[in-house]
Design an enzyme around this catalytic site. Structure first.
Site, mmCIF file in Angstrom:
data_model
loop_
_atom_site.group_PDB
_atom_site.id
_atom_site.type_symbol
_atom_site.label_atom_id
_atom_site.label_comp_id
_atom_site.label_asym_id
_atom_site.label_seq_id
_atom_site.Cartn_x
_atom_site.Cartn_y
_atom_site.Cartn_z
ATOM 1 N N GLU A 425 0.828 -1.222 0.000
ATOM 2 C CA GLU A 425 0.000 0.000 0.000
ATOM 3 C C GLU A 425 0.853 1.260 0.000
ATOM 4 O OE1 GLU A 425 -3.203 -1.441 -0.934
ATOM 5 O OE2 GLU A 425 -2.935 0.719 -0.774
HETATM 6 C C1 LIG Z 1 2.655 -9.725 0.075
HETATM 7 C C2 LIG Z 1 2.452 -8.577 -0.859
HETATM 8 C C3 LIG Z 1 1.165 -8.199 -1.223
HETATM 9 C C4 LIG Z 1 0.976 -7.166 -2.124
HETATM 10 N N1 LIG Z 1 -0.298 -6.868 -2.551
HETATM 11 C C5 LIG Z 1 -0.446 -6.011 -3.617
HETATM 12 C C6 LIG Z 1 -1.722 -5.862 -4.252
HETATM 13 O O1 LIG Z 1 -2.727 -6.431 -3.822
HETATM 14 N N2 LIG Z 1 -1.789 -5.071 -5.357
HETATM 15 C C7 LIG Z 1 -0.713 -4.419 -5.859
HETATM 16 O O2 LIG Z 1 -0.855 -3.734 -6.852
HETATM 17 N N3 LIG Z 1 0.499 -4.532 -5.260
HETATM 18 C C8 LIG Z 1 0.658 -5.311 -4.172
HETATM 19 N N4 LIG Z 1 1.894 -5.467 -3.591
HETATM 20 C C9 LIG Z 1 3.012 -4.702 -4.096
HETATM 21 C C10 LIG Z 1 3.465 -3.605 -3.128
HETATM 22 O O3 LIG Z 1 2.492 -2.607 -3.036
HETATM 23 C C11 LIG Z 1 4.831 -3.106 -3.606
HETATM 24 O O4 LIG Z 1 5.760 -4.135 -3.333
HETATM 25 C C12 LIG Z 1 5.243 -1.816 -2.937
HETATM 26 O O5 LIG Z 1 4.412 -0.764 -3.333
HETATM 27 C C13 LIG Z 1 6.691 -1.442 -3.237
HETATM 28 O O6 LIG Z 1 6.983 -1.558 -4.594
HETATM 29 P P1 LIG Z 1 8.281 -2.400 -5.061
HETATM 30 O O7 LIG Z 1 8.200 -3.708 -4.369
HETATM 31 O O8 LIG Z 1 8.362 -2.371 -6.516
HETATM 32 O O9 LIG Z 1 9.494 -1.628 -4.418
HETATM 33 P P2 LIG Z 1 10.243 -0.375 -5.071
HETATM 34 O O10 LIG Z 1 9.258 0.593 -5.579
HETATM 35 O O11 LIG Z 1 11.298 -0.856 -5.981
HETATM 36 O O12 LIG Z 1 10.904 0.256 -3.774
HETATM 37 C C14 LIG Z 1 12.086 -0.265 -3.184
HETATM 38 C C15 LIG Z 1 12.577 0.753 -2.140
HETATM 39 O O13 LIG Z 1 12.836 2.009 -2.773
HETATM 40 C C16 LIG Z 1 12.080 3.045 -2.177
HETATM 41 N N5 LIG Z 1 11.638 3.992 -3.207
HETATM 42 C C17 LIG Z 1 11.149 3.709 -4.431
HETATM 43 N N6 LIG Z 1 10.839 4.840 -5.085
HETATM 44 C C18 LIG Z 1 11.121 5.858 -4.250
HETATM 45 C C19 LIG Z 1 10.994 7.276 -4.322
HETATM 46 N N7 LIG Z 1 10.502 7.885 -5.404
HETATM 47 N N8 LIG Z 1 11.382 8.013 -3.262
HETATM 48 C C20 LIG Z 1 11.852 7.418 -2.169
HETATM 49 N N9 LIG Z 1 11.999 6.094 -2.026
HETATM 50 C C21 LIG Z 1 11.635 5.313 -3.050
HETATM 51 C C22 LIG Z 1 10.910 2.337 -1.511
HETATM 52 O O14 LIG Z 1 10.370 3.089 -0.426
HETATM 53 C C23 LIG Z 1 11.543 1.035 -1.056
HETATM 54 O O15 LIG Z 1 12.168 1.218 0.172
HETATM 55 C C24 LIG Z 1 2.093 -6.464 -2.638
HETATM 56 C C25 LIG Z 1 3.388 -6.833 -2.253
HETATM 57 C C26 LIG Z 1 3.573 -7.874 -1.392
HETATM 58 C C27 LIG Z 1 4.983 -8.291 -1.048
#
Ligand SMILES: Cc1cc2nc3c(=O)[nH]c(=O)nc-3n(C[C@H](O)[C@H](O)[C@H](O)COP(=O)(O)OP(=O)(O)OC[C@H]3O[C@@H](n4cnc5c(N)ncnc54)[C@H](O)[C@@H]3O)c2cc1C
Length: 552
Positions: A425
Site C-alpha cells: 500500500e
Molecule cells: C505480500 C504482498 C502483497 C501485495 N499486494 C499487492 C496488491 O494487492 N496489489 C498491488 O498492486 N500490489 C501489491 N503489492 C506490491 C506492493 O504494493 C509493492 O511491493 C510496494 O508498493 C513497493 O513496490 P516495489 O516492491 O516495486 O518496491 P520499489 O518501488 O522498488 O521500492 C524499493 C525501495 O525504494 C524506495 N523507493 C522507491 N521509489 C522511491 C521514491 N521515489 N522516493 C523514495 N523512495 C523510493 C521504496 O520506499 C523502497 O524502500 C504487494 C506486495 C507484497 C509483497
C-alpha cells in the site's frame, strides 16, 4: 496458544468516552443507529474474531495458499469461514444501505476491521481489498457498473482486488506497461501484474480486478494511466482471459494468496473503463486511501495480539522464583507495547471519525475541514502504526525469550506477518514522501493548519495539556522548517518528520484519553492511566530528538 481476544474495554472507551461516537450518530445519515445497537455489533464481531477466525490463524500460516493449473486453494477452513463471514453480513458493515450495506460509521467499522486483522491477518486481507474496490466503484463507477458489481462486492458474494504492481512498476506507478485496446464499449487488456493480494482464491465464483493499464497513445507516466474493471468471470459465465502464473512463497501472511496474474495471454482480457481514460490514478487513490487506513489498522491489530500473547506468557513463565511479569524490565516491555498500541488505536478511530464527518456532516465547511485532516493523517497512521506493529511484535518476542523465536507460541508468526504492512500500500518511505510533498509542502500548508488548530483544542483541559502542547509546538516548528527546505533535503528528512508527527498525534490521543477517565480509578481505568502516564514520560520525549533531527 493464546487466542486473540478483541480488546473491547479499550475499543468501547475510545469510541464512546474519548472520541465521542455520539457526534457521528447525531448526523442525519446515522439517525437510525443507536449506541446500544453498535455495542451489540461490536460484541458479536469480537466473538466471530476470537472463536471463528483466530483458531484458523496458525493453520493459514502452516498450510499457506497454493495454485495448481491456475486453480488456487486457500488453507483448510478459510473458505467456510469466509462464507460464514459473508452470511453474517460482516463484509458489508461500512457500506451504504442503498448498496446493500449495513451503513455503520467508519469509526465503528475501523474498530471491527481491527478485530479481523488481530484474529487472522491473512484472512482479513480479502475483505480489506474488497472494501477498497467498493469505495472506488461507489465514487467513480458509472450507474451501470454500480448496478452490475456493487451489490455483489458489498455483500461479499464477489471479492475485489487492486492490480497496480508490475515488475518494473512498484512505487513508480507511472511506469505501468499493461496495455488496454479499445474494442467497441469494452477494452482488451494485456500485461502482467505481480503481488496481487487474493488475486485468485476458491472463495467465490467471481473476482473483480481493478486494473491499472495504459490506453493506446496515452501520455507517458502517471498522466497516461487508466483504470479498468476486469472480472474473472464474464457475464455469460465464461472465463476471462486471466491466468494465475504462481502464488508467491513469502515471509509471512501465508494464508493470503499473493498472485502473479497474466492478463490477455490469448485474445486479451475483457475490461471496462472506469470514468475517463488517463484519469485512473485519481480513481485508484480513492481505493488506496481507504486501504492505507486499513493497513495502518493491521499494525495496531497485530501489536494487540502480540501484547496479549506476551502478557499471558509473562504471567506464567517463572525465572528466579518469580513470574517474569514481576521484573521491572519485563514490565517496561509490556507497558511499551500497550502504550504504543493504544495510542495508535485511538488515532485510527479518530481518523474514522474524521472520515464520517467529512462525508456526512451537514455543514460544508466542517466537511472540508475534516477531509483535510483525514488526508494528512492517513500517511501518518499508515507509516507509524505499521512500523509499530512490527517493532512491538519484536518487543513481544523479547518477552518470550528463546521460545518466542521458535514457532510454538505464534509470536514468530506475528513478527513475520506484520512485516509486510510496512511495505505494501505504498512503502512507509513513500508514505513519508506523500506526507511531506503532497500534504505539507503544497496548498500553502492549509491542511496542516486545519489539523494544528484542531489538536490544540483537543488537548485543552488535560493534565498533560502543557507537555502535549509543547510537543505540538515542536511539530508546528518542524513543519515550517520542512516547508522551507529544498526537495532533496525535505525528502531525506521526511521519515523523521513522519515519525515525529506520529509520536505527537499519539500524545494528543493519550491526553484526550486521560481527560475522559475523569476521577474513575478502578480496574481498566487504573491500567489506562498508567499506560497514558508511561506514554507521556517515556514515549512522547522522542519528540525532542526527532524535532532536533528535522530542524538541524
Ligand atoms: C505480500 C504482498 C502483497 C501485495 N499486494 C499487492 C496488491 O494487492 N496489489 C498491488 O498492486 N500490489 C501489491 N503489492 C506490491 C506492493 O504494493 C509493492 O511491493 C510496494 O508498493 C513497493 O513496490 P516495489 O516492491 O516495486 O518496491 P520499489 O518501488 O522498488 O521500492 C524499493 C525501495 O525504494 C524506495 N523507493 C522507491 N521509489 C522511491 C521514491 N521515489 N522516493 C523514495 N523512495 C523510493 C521504496 O520506499 C523502497 O524502500 C504487494 C506486495 C507484497 C509483497
Amino acid at each position: 496458544m493464546q487466542n486473540y481476544n478483541a480488546p473491547l474495554d479499550d475499543i468501547n472507551f475510545l469510541l464512546n468516552d474519548v472520541l465521542k461516537l455520539e457526534d457521528v450518530l447525531k448526523l442525519t445519515k446515522y439517525k437510525d443507529l443507536s449506541g446500544s445497537l453498535i455495542n451489540a455489533v461490536l460484541d458479536e464481531a469480537s466473538k466471530f474474531a476470537s472463536k471463528r477466525l483466530s483458531p484458523l490463524n496458525v493453520i493459514g500460516d502452516k498450510q499457506g495458499s497454493h495454485s495448481k493449473d491456475s486453480v488456487t486453494t486457500t488453507p483448510e477452513g478459510f473458505k467456510e469461514a469466509y462464507e460464514q463471514f459473508v452470511k453474517n453480513g460482516w463484509n458489508s458493515v461500512p457500506f451504504s444501505t442503498e448498496a446493500g450495506g449495513q451503513g455503520l460509521p467508519w469509526m465503528v467499522s475501523t474498530a471491527i476491521s481491527e478485530m479481523w486483522s488481530g484474529a487472522n491477518f491473512a484472512f482479513a486481507l480479502c475483505p480489506l481489498l474488497t472494501q477498497g474496490a467498493v469505495e472506488l466503484l461507489e465514487n467513480h463507477g458509472s450507474a451501470a457498473q454500480k448496478e452490475k458489481y456493487l451489490r455483489k462486492l458489498v455483500s461479499g458474494e464477489w471479492t475485489g482486488t487492486m492490480c497496480l504492481t508490475e515488475s518494473a512498476a512498484g512505487s513508480d506507478i507511472g511506469a505501468v506497461r499493461t496495455v488496454a485496446k479499445k474494442e467497441g464499449d469494452k477494452y482488451l487488456i494485456k500485461g502482467q501484474k505481480i503481488f496481487i493480494t487474493f488475486g485468485d482464491h476458491d472463495y467465490t465464483d467471481n473476482i473483480i480486478h481493478m486494473v491499472l493499464a495504459r490506453c493506446e497513445d496515452a501520455p507517458e507516466g502517471i498522466k497516461g494511466i487508466s483504470l479498468f474493471i476486469v472480472p474473472k468471470a464474464l457475464e455469460d459465465g465464461s472465463k476471462n482471459d486471466i491466468r494465475v502464473i504462481s502464488i508467491e512463497q513469502k515471509l509471512g501472511i501465508h494464508g493470503s494468496p499473493t498472485a502473479v496474474l497474466n492478463f490477455g495471454d490469448e485474445n486479451g482480457a475483457v475490461g471496462y473503463l472506469v470514468g475517463e481514460e488517463n484519469h485512473g490514478i485519481k480513481y485508484m487513490f480513492t481505493m488506496m486511501n481507504n486501504a492505507r487506513l486499513a493497513v495502518g489498522v493491521e499494525g495496531i491489530a497485530i501489536a494487540e495480539d502480540s501484547l496479549q500473547k506476551a502478557e499471558s506468557f509473562a504471567a506464567e513463565r517463572v525465572q528466579g522464583g518469580l513470574p517474569i511479569a514481576k521484573y521491572p524490565d519485563v514490565k517496561r516491555m509490556l507497558i511499551t507495547i500497550r502504550s504504543q498500541t493504544e495510542a495508535m488505536r485511538a488515532l485510527s478511530y479518530y481518523i474514522g471519525k474524521c472520515i464520517d464527518l467529512s462525508r456526512n456532516h451537514e455543514d460544508e465547511a466542517v466537511k472540508e475541514k475534516y477531509k483535510e485532516i483525514t488526508d494528512i493523517l492517513i500517511p501518518v497512521l499508515k507509516a507509524n502504526a505499521t512500523d509499530m506493529g512490527f517493532f512491538m511484535s519484536s518487543e513481544s518476542m523479547q518477552v518470550f525469550g528463546g521460545v518466542g523465536y521458535v514457532e510454538d507460541y505464534g509470536i514468530a508468526q506475528n513478527l513475520r506477518d506484520s512485516r509486510i504492512a510496512m511495505i505494501y500500500e505504498g512503502t512507509n518511505g513513500i508514505q513519508a514522501m506523500d506526507l511531506v510533498k503532497r500534504k505539507i509542502i503544497i496548498n500553502d500548508g492549509r491542511l496542516f493548519e486545519s489539523l494544528s488548530v484542531e489538536v490544540f483544542e483537543l488537548v485543552q483541559g488535560s493534565v498533560f495539556e502543557d507537555v502535549v502542547k509543547d510537543a505540538i509546538g515542536k511539530l508546528v516548528n518542524a513543519t515550517s522548517e520542512i516547508r522551507s527546505m529544498d526537495d532533496k533535503k525535505a525528502e531525506f528528512k521526511a521519515y523523521y518528520y513522519t515519525r515525529l508527527f506520529g509520536v505527537v498525534m499519539g500524545g494528543v490521543m493519550m491526553a484526550m484519553s486521560d481527560k475522559a477517565i475523569g476521577a474513575d480509578e478502578s480496574g481498566f481505568f487504573k491500567l489506562k492511566r498508567r499506560t497514558i502516564k508511561f506514554y507521556m514520560d517515556f514515549l512522547l520525549p522522542e519528540v525532542n530528538y526527532l524535532h532536533e533531527i528535522v530542524v538541524r
